[in-house]
Design an enzyme around this catalytic site. Sequence first.
Site, PDB file in Angstrom:
ATOM      1  N   HIS A 266       0.834  -1.207   0.000  1.00  0.00           N
ATOM      2  CA  HIS A 266       0.000   0.000   0.000  1.00  0.00           C
ATOM      3  C   HIS A 266       0.874   1.264   0.000  1.00  0.00           C
ATOM      4  CE1 HIS A 266      -3.613   2.394   1.281  1.00  0.00           C
ATOM      5  NE2 HIS A 266      -2.678   3.168   1.789  1.00  0.00           N
ATOM      6  N   GLU A 267       1.807   1.308   0.940  1.00  0.00           N
ATOM      7  CA  GLU A 267       2.651   2.506   1.032  1.00  0.00           C
ATOM      8  C   GLU A 267       3.550   2.633  -0.201  1.00  0.00           C
ATOM      9  OE1 GLU A 267       1.909   4.723   3.233  1.00  0.00           O
ATOM     10  OE2 GLU A 267       0.579   3.396   4.362  1.00  0.00           O
ATOM     11  N   HIS A 270       1.783   4.616  -2.747  1.00  0.00           N
ATOM     12  CA  HIS A 270       1.909   6.062  -2.509  1.00  0.00           C
ATOM     13  C   HIS A 270       3.288   6.545  -2.974  1.00  0.00           C
ATOM     14  CE1 HIS A 270      -1.748   6.951  -0.329  1.00  0.00           C
ATOM     15  NE2 HIS A 270      -1.522   6.022   0.587  1.00  0.00           N
TER      16      HIS A 270
HETATM   17 MG    MG Z   1      -2.903   5.414   2.275  1.00  0.00          MG
END
Ligand code: MG
Length: 496
Positions: A266-267, A270
């Site tokens: 997830h990170e 980003h």
């Molecule tokens: Mg997030």
Amino acid sequence: MAHFNNPVIKRILKKYMAQSAINYAKNILYWDLETYMPKDSLKSRGIVNSELSLIYQKLFLSNEFKNLISKANKIDDLNEYEKGIVRNLNRNLKLMSLPSKFIKAESILGMKAHGAWLEARQKSNFKIFAPYLADIIEMQKDKAEKLGYDDQPYDALLDIHEEGMSTAKLDKIFYYLLPRLRKISNSIEQDSMFLKNQRLEHIHYNKVRMKKLNEDLLKFIGMDFNKFRIDISVHPMTVDADLNDVRITTRYEGVDFKKSMFFTIHEAGHAIYSLQEDSELNMTPLQKSPPLGIHESQSRFLENMIGRSKEFVHAIMPMLKHNLIFLKNYSEKDIYFYFNHIQKGQIRVNADELNYNFHIALRYELEKMMVNETANVNELPEIWNSKMSKYLGLLPRNDSEGILQDPQWISRFGYFPDYTLGNILAAMILYHARRDIKDFDEGIRSGNFKDIKEYLRNKIHRFGNTYAPEKLLNNSFGEYYNPKYLVQYLEEKYIQ
Ligand code: MG
């Protein structure tokens, strides 16, 4: 061609460099605070942070800088990037122009409220937190009035995190989404593999091996470790100091390895956003903080649409087995259902892809009530519970599990909906990417992420904060947030 040519814009960017330097330093300090800082440094760190913020504010609000912004406002032949600079500076100016008395009062209330929230949560007694929440709501309403809005006060707060978002737009989105998600949820057969208990959720792992697995995964998806690193913190996060220094964190709970793995993926989603912005945007107002919904779509896309797909499981199977010996006898199918286990629960951060949106809808409806209407604070736990029962068929056992679950309301209103916007956009991107990229699924299966990353760079990342979301999405995908793709994606995944 260079993005920035206008002489006034060039002067602005030159001046802005000092503000960028402060942002850079604050980011690294924040990362340090969450990872390696010795505890006793906390006191000085608080002072250093507030002094740096003051210098930033002074520079931004100096007559010289404000004059440059108003000069730029009058120029009518700026290109898209230059217009983006002006738009962002005007937005920032509006936020920075809140009276310092107000900002100070907000931060003092926040600190007191945080203490009360901790105690209330520990004792599972909402009454301890209620008077503070009442004050916070009044303050948020006041903030909305100060910032201004066209339709509803809550719109002013939504706009802080996702430019152009409004109650009316979100109402429409949730109105479409919620009944359809409930239908999907109800259509999943009792004996579906997605609902099966997962033994792997209780199996403990060796943290050193898990760390190695996360690093292998990051290399596998092509993270450039010359500009990127991964560390550990309580709350997984991404910190982008500039476009050549992007850091993520994950967490190791020691059990149920998919958690640590998906925090990491997830990170990384980003991080790829920042790493793929045009280098010319570095340290300009276009580099920092693209809208949250768009940012979240990038992490959700990598985590859910790629990371939880059958193709990805196939691709990483050797890596999983190599690092985690207890997976020896598990098949690709076992791992796929483990990654996609559906379980209705009380806790938002543990929710699966499908149910996550109900948690957001509940918070959205409550925030809307608190800001747009006159909610009686003492009734909020009851309202929370009834919505929880409506959306998930569950009743919180106590206030800690219910209304006291998240600390966010202490400091931020209007940003929860961006998680669902992120899910919606992630599904939209999947739809388009499957059509635009040749052999999309085969690419994932064989561990080739280059085309996908290039696609995301082209459609989204390279622009940074150049466009407001509505324009960016219209330019790149021909439409604004459209929830129908998320419904289709979830239907295909869970029902067919
Ligand atoms: Mg997030």
